[in-house]
Design a protein around this motif. Sequence first.
Motif, PDB file in Angstrom:
ATOM      1  N   LEU A 122       0.832  -1.205   0.000  1.00 34.39           N
ATOM      2  CA  LEU A 122       0.000   0.000   0.000  1.00 34.39           C
ATOM      3  C   LEU A 122       0.865   1.254   0.000  1.00 34.39           C
ATOM      4  N   ILE A 123       1.953   1.228   0.785  1.00 37.79           N
ATOM      5  CA  ILE A 123       2.866   2.372   0.820  1.00 37.79           C
ATOM      6  C   ILE A 123       3.531   2.548  -0.543  1.00 37.79           C
ATOM      7  N   GLU A 124       3.888   1.429  -1.184  1.00 36.01           N
ATOM      8  CA  GLU A 124       4.453   1.495  -2.535  1.00 36.01           C
ATOM      9  C   GLU A 124       3.486   2.203  -3.482  1.00 36.01           C
ATOM     10  N   ASP A 125       2.205   1.857  -3.406  1.00 42.22           N
ATOM     11  CA  ASP A 125       1.204   2.497  -4.265  1.00 42.22           C
ATOM     12  C   ASP A 125       1.122   3.990  -3.973  1.00 42.22           C
ATOM     13  N   ASP A 126       1.218   4.349  -2.687  1.00 43.44           N
ATOM     14  CA  ASP A 126       1.164   5.762  -2.310  1.00 43.44           C
ATOM     15  C   ASP A 126       2.369   6.526  -2.862  1.00 43.44           C
ATOM     16  N   VAL A 127       3.544   5.902  -2.772  1.00 40.56           N
ATOM     17  CA  VAL A 127       4.757   6.550  -3.291  1.00 40.56           C
ATOM     18  C   VAL A 127       4.656   6.725  -4.799  1.00 40.56           C
ATOM     19  N   GLU A 128       4.157   5.715  -5.469  1.00 40.37           N
ATOM     20  CA  GLU A 128       3.999   5.807  -6.925  1.00 40.37           C
ATOM     21  C   GLU A 128       3.061   6.957  -7.287  1.00 40.37           C
ATOM     22  N   THR A 129       1.977   7.094  -6.533  1.00 38.48           N
ATOM     23  CA  THR A 129       1.031   8.190  -6.767  1.00 38.48           C
ATOM     24  C   THR A 129       1.710   9.538  -6.556  1.00 38.48           C
ATOM     25  N   MET A 130       2.509   9.649  -5.492  1.00 45.87           N
ATOM     26  CA  MET A 130       3.224  10.902  -5.221  1.00 45.87           C
ATOM     27  C   MET A 130       4.221  11.228  -6.320  1.00 45.87           C
ATOM     28  N   TRP A 131       4.966  10.216  -6.764  1.00 46.09           N
ATOM     29  CA  TRP A 131       5.929  10.406  -7.857  1.00 46.09           C
ATOM     30  C   TRP A 131       5.239  10.958  -9.099  1.00 46.09           C
ATOM     31  N   LEU A 132       4.157  10.304  -9.480  1.00 45.99           N
ATOM     32  CA  LEU A 132       3.453  10.714 -10.692  1.00 45.99           C
ATOM     33  C   LEU A 132       2.929  12.136 -10.563  1.00 45.99           C
ATOM     34  N   ALA A 133       2.395  12.480  -9.386  1.00 43.48           N
ATOM     35  CA  ALA A 133       1.897  13.839  -9.166  1.00 43.48           C
ATOM     36  C   ALA A 133       3.030  14.857  -9.228  1.00 43.48           C
ATOM     37  N   LEU A 134       4.208  14.442  -8.759  1.00 43.08           N
ATOM     38  CA  LEU A 134       5.364  15.341  -8.733  1.00 43.08           C
ATOM     39  C   LEU A 134       5.929  15.609 -10.130  1.00 43.08           C
ATOM     40  N   VAL A 135       6.146  14.540 -10.891  1.00 39.29           N
ATOM     41  CA  VAL A 135       6.922  14.698 -12.125  1.00 39.29           C
ATOM     42  C   VAL A 135       6.078  14.888 -13.388  1.00 39.29           C
ATOM     43  N   THR A 136       4.857  14.362 -13.412  1.00 35.07           N
ATOM     44  CA  THR A 136       4.071  14.412 -14.646  1.00 35.07           C
ATOM     45  C   THR A 136       3.886  15.843 -15.201  1.00 35.07           C
ATOM     46  N   PRO A 137       3.645  16.848 -14.340  1.00 35.35           N
ATOM     47  CA  PRO A 137       3.506  18.203 -14.896  1.00 35.35           C
ATOM     48  C   PRO A 137       4.752  18.720 -15.613  1.00 35.35           C
ATOM     49  N   HIS A 138       5.905  18.093 -15.358  1.00 34.16           N
ATOM     50  CA  HIS A 138       7.153  18.554 -15.967  1.00 34.16           C
ATOM     51  C   HIS A 138       7.498  17.799 -17.250  1.00 34.16           C
ATOM     52  N   LEU A 139       6.654  16.848 -17.646  1.00 32.83           N
ATOM     53  CA  LEU A 139       7.066  15.949 -18.720  1.00 32.83           C
ATOM     54  C   LEU A 139       6.371  16.175 -20.055  1.00 32.83           C
ATOM     55  N   ALA A 140       5.469  17.129 -20.115  1.00 29.94           N
ATOM     56  CA  ALA A 140       4.812  17.503 -21.369  1.00 29.94           C
ATOM     57  C   ALA A 140       4.202  16.301 -22.080  1.00 29.94           C
ATOM     58  N   LEU A 141       3.524  15.462 -21.294  1.00 30.80           N
ATOM     59  CA  LEU A 141       2.873  14.285 -21.856  1.00 30.80           C
ATOM     60  C   LEU A 141       1.374  14.521 -21.963  1.00 30.80           C
ATOM     61  N   SER A 142       0.756  13.989 -23.002  1.00 35.23           N
ATOM     62  CA  SER A 142      -0.683  14.161 -23.189  1.00 35.23           C
ATOM     63  C   SER A 142      -1.461  13.118 -22.393  1.00 35.23           C
TER      64      SER A 142
END
Length: 208
Positions: free
Chosen positions: A188-208
């Motif tokens: 569950l913690i792994e899933d939470d970390v993955e969610t945090m990572w995606l929230a952190l980096v996705t805005p910087h990656l110019a992905l659709s």
Amino acid sequence: MAALEPRKQPRQQRSSQMVDRILDAALVLTREQGTRTPTTLAIARRAGLSVGSIYQYYPNKEAILLDLARRWLAAFPEVIQKRIDAPRPTNRAEFRQEVRKLFIDTSKLYLDNAGLMPVIEAISGNADLRPIQNEYDEQIIALYAAWLRHVNPALESDTASRLGELMMEVGHVCRLVGLRKTRKAFDLIEDDVETMWLALVTPHLALS
């Protein structure tokens, strides 16, 4: 610090195989014994060697565990490099798949080596040993940054490095917390970390 360094580095194949036997035995015992560190005698018995043979290469069990910790730290760059070498994701769904693959690989490194975590934490808290971890930390941060720039070549280096450091630190600390709990809690913690990572980096990656 010298008392924790190997007595000699293996120069011949036979010596290298001997060191591998020692480290493999120590790793198996750390996995079996959890938080209890294996004795030099137990490591020798599991490796099928005499204690004297162990002392030819290592002055004490702490030096063996430190060498294991180095090998554990050295496994992360290869895992991250696999994502850099993969085809560049072109949308958020593909990037999430890449993150999931990275988490599967890195989670296995933590779960398979949970018994080493006290050694890793001891390195972090020891001023003499901390440079060992710093060396790998810098390499891991640089690789995370390279991965992000692989996804978005326009991403500035300073931003990529900042994000890479957060990815490494958050992932490591949260996994240490997870390892102290049940496997279900770890997942569950792994899933939470993955969610945090995606929230952190996705805005910087110019992905659709």
